[in-house]
Scaffold this active site. Structure first.
Site: not given
Ligand code: UD1
Length: 429
Positions: A131, A316, A408, A126, A22-23
Site C-alpha cells: 500500500r 473489500d 474500525r 490494515c 466508512k470509506n
Molecule cells: C480504498 C479503501 C479500501 C479499498 C480500496 C480499493 C478507503 C478508506 N479505503 O483504499 O477499503 O480496499 O480503496 O477499493 O477508502 N496504490 C499504489 N500507489 C499509491 C496508491 C495506491 O500503488 O500511491 C495501489 C495500492 O497498493 C493498490 C491499488 O493501488 O494496489 C489500489 O489502492 P487504492 O485504490 O488507492 O486503495 P485505498 O484508497 O488505500
C-alpha cells in the site's frame, strides 16, 4: 482485548439497518479542512476509524461537535458531526496518529491546498500488501507541490499555492483520486484527473465538494475535471450508505439461510456483488426501503470471481465471498487483482475445516457441507468479518479474537446480527 463468541447454525431473519459508509465518511471529514466554514455531516457511522480521524483533525485545530438524534430520526441513524476548521493551528500530522489508519494520510491534500504546506507521517492501516503512496505524491507534485521524504514524513510545500494540471494515474486508485480531487478544488486553473476511480465514495465526496462551491464535472467517470476556486464554503451533507456493509450482511444471509431486509441499502452501489450472490443461489429483491436478501433450503453454487475497481466486484468483499464459498457445491475460483497479500483469511478459514489452496493471486475453494467452529483471529478489517460469516454457519463455538479491526469498520456488528437470530456476543476484556 474484546472477543466475539459465536455459536453457529442459526438462520438470519429480520431487518438490519445499513450504516453510513466508512470509506465516504473519512474523506468527507477530511474535506472539512478545505474551508473555514462549518461542514455538517449526517449519517456518520460510529466507528473506531471515525473517532481516530476526529483526533487527527483535532490536532490540526479543528473543532468537532457531535449532535445526538433529532425528532423524527430513526433508531439507527448515524451521528451528525459539525466540523469547523476555522483556524488551522498545525499543518503536521504526526506518526502516532497517522500510523493507526491509512486514510488519515489524505489530510495532506486539503492542508497543502489551503495552507501551502503540510507535513504528514507515512501511513499505517490494515496489513494488506505494501500500500504505497507514490501515486498520491505524484498527483500533488503535478499540481506544483515540492515534496521531500524526511524522517518518515512527507514534507509538502507550495508557498504560492497549487496550480491546475493533468494527472494521469497509471492504475486506478481511490486514495489517489480523493487526494487529487481535494487538492485541485483550491488550485489555480483547470485540473484533469485521468483514469480516476469511479467508486461511489468518490462521487459522494465530489457531491459534497460541489455543495461547498467547488467546480467539478465527471465524478463517477474515468475523467474528472476540476476548475479551481479561491475558497470553499460550508454545507450540510448526508453520508451515503455503506455498500461493503450491505454486501457483508447479504453474504451472511446467503451463508446461513433466512430472509433479511437490509434497510437503507442502495443496490446500485454493489450490483456486481449482488449478481454474484444471485449466481451463488441467493434471492435478491431491491425494494423501496433497501434490499431484501433470502436463501431457501437449496445449497450454494460455486462461482468464479475476480476483484476489480468499481463497478467490478469489490476487493473489500473478497474475504466474505471466500467464506461463503467454503460451503458451496464444487470448486470456486477467487482472484484478487487490487492488493497483493490480501489472503490472510485463508489460513484462518482453514481452521473451520475449509479447503482452500492458493496459487499466486488466485484462491481455489473446494466447498464442504460442514464447517466446525474454532478459535480464530485476523489482522485486517474485511478478513475479520469473513471469520464471523464462517462462524455463523459453523457447528459449535467460534471465538473471534483481536476484534479491534472489526470495530474500525463495522458498527454494532454483534447487535445487528443477534437481532436477526444469530447466537453472537461480545466478550469484554
Ligand atoms: C480504498 C479503501 C479500501 C479499498 C480500496 C480499493 C478507503 C478508506 N479505503 O483504499 O477499503 O480496499 O480503496 O477499493 O477508502 N496504490 C499504489 N500507489 C499509491 C496508491 C495506491 O500503488 O500511491 C495501489 C495500492 O497498493 C493498490 C491499488 O493501488 O494496489 C489500489 O489502492 P487504492 O485504490 O488507492 O486503495 P485505498 O484508497 O488505500
Amino acid at each position: 482485548m474484546d472477543r466475539i463468541r459465536i455459536t453457529g447454525g442459526n438462520e438470519l431473519n429480520g431487518t438490519i439497518s445499513i450504516s453510513g459508509a466508512k470509506n465516504a465518511a473519512l474523506p468527507l471529514m477530511t474535506a472539512a479542512l478545505l474551508t473555514d466554514d462549518t461542514l455538517i455531516l449526517d449519517n456518520v457511522p460510529r466507528l473506531a476509524d471515525v473517532a481516530q480521524l476526529q483526533r487527527i483533525l483535532g490536532n490540526h485545530g479543528v473543532d468537532i461537535m457531535t449532535s445526538g438524534k433529532r425528532p423524527g430520526d430513526s433508531e439507527y441513524q448515524g451521528q451528525t458531526l459539525h466540523i469547523s476548521a476555522k483556524t488551522i493551528i498545525d499543518t503536521t500530522a504526526p506518526y502516532e496518529l497517522v500510523s493507526k489508519m491509512r486514510a488519515s494520510f489524505w489530510v495532506i491534500a486539503p492542508l497543502i491546498a489551503r495552507m501551502g504546506e503540510a507535513k504528514v507521517s507515512l501511513p499505517g492501516g490494515c496489513a494488506i500488501g505494501t500500500r504505497p503512496v507514490d501515486l498520491l505524491i505524484m498527483a500533488l507534485e503535478k499540481l506544483g507541490a515540492a515534496i521531500q521524504i524526511d524522517g518518515g514524513y512527507v514534507v509538502c510545500k507550495a508557498p504560492k499555492g497549487l496550480k491546475g494540471a493533468t494527472i494521469d494515474f497509471p492504475k486506478v486508485t481511490v486514495s489517489g483520486t480523493h487526494v487529487a480531487l481535494m487538492a485541485a478544488t483550491l488550485a489555480k486553473g483547470t485540473t484533469v484527473i485521468e483514469n480516476a476511480a469511479r467508486e461511489p465514495e468518490v462521487v459522494d465526496v465530489a457531491d459534497c465538494l460541489l455543495k461547498m462551491g467547488a467546480k467539478i464535472s465527471g465524478a463517477g467517470t474515468p475523467r474528472i475535471v476540476v476548475e479551481g476556486v479561491n475558497r470553499l464554503n460550508g454545507t450540510r451533507h448526508t453520508v451515503l450508505p455503506d455498500r461493503i456493509e450491505t454486501g457483508t450482511y447479504a453474504m451472511a444471509v446467503a451463508m446461513t439461510g433466512g430472509d433479511v431486509q437490509l434497510a437503507g441499502a442502495r443496490p446500485e452501489l454493489l450490483q456486481s456483488a449482488l449478481d454474484v450472490l444471485v449466481q451463488a443461489g441467493a434471492v435478491i429483491t431491491p425494494n423501496n426501503e433497501g434490499v431484501r436478501v433470502a436463501r431457501n433450503g437449496a445449497g450454494l453454487s460455486a462461482v468464479k470471481v475476480s476483484t476489480a475497481p468499481f463497478p467490478g466486484f469489490p476487493t473489500d468483499l473478497q474475504a466474505q465471498l471466500m467464506a461463503l464459498m467454503t460451503r458451496a457445491k464444487g470448486s470456486s475460483l477467487i482472484t484478487e487483482t487490487i492488493f497483493e497479500n490480501r489472503f490472510m483469511h485463508v489460513q484462518e478459514l482453514a481452521r473451520f475445516g475449509a479447503r482452500i489452496s492458493l496459487d499466486g493471486e488466485t484462491a481455489t475453494i473446494e466447498g464442504t457441507d460442514r464447517l466446525r467452529g474454532a478459535p480464530v483471529m485476523a489482522t485486517d478489517l474485511r478478513a475479520s468479518v469473513s471469520l464471523v460469516i464462517a462462524g455463523l454457519a459453523a457447528e459449535g463455538e467460534t471465538m473471534v479474537n483481536r476484534i479491534y479491526h472489526l470495530d474500525r469498520g463495522f458498527e454494532r456488528l454483534e447487535e445487528k446480527l443477534s437481532a436477526c437470530g444469530a447466537d453472537i456476543e461480545r466478550i469484554s476484556g
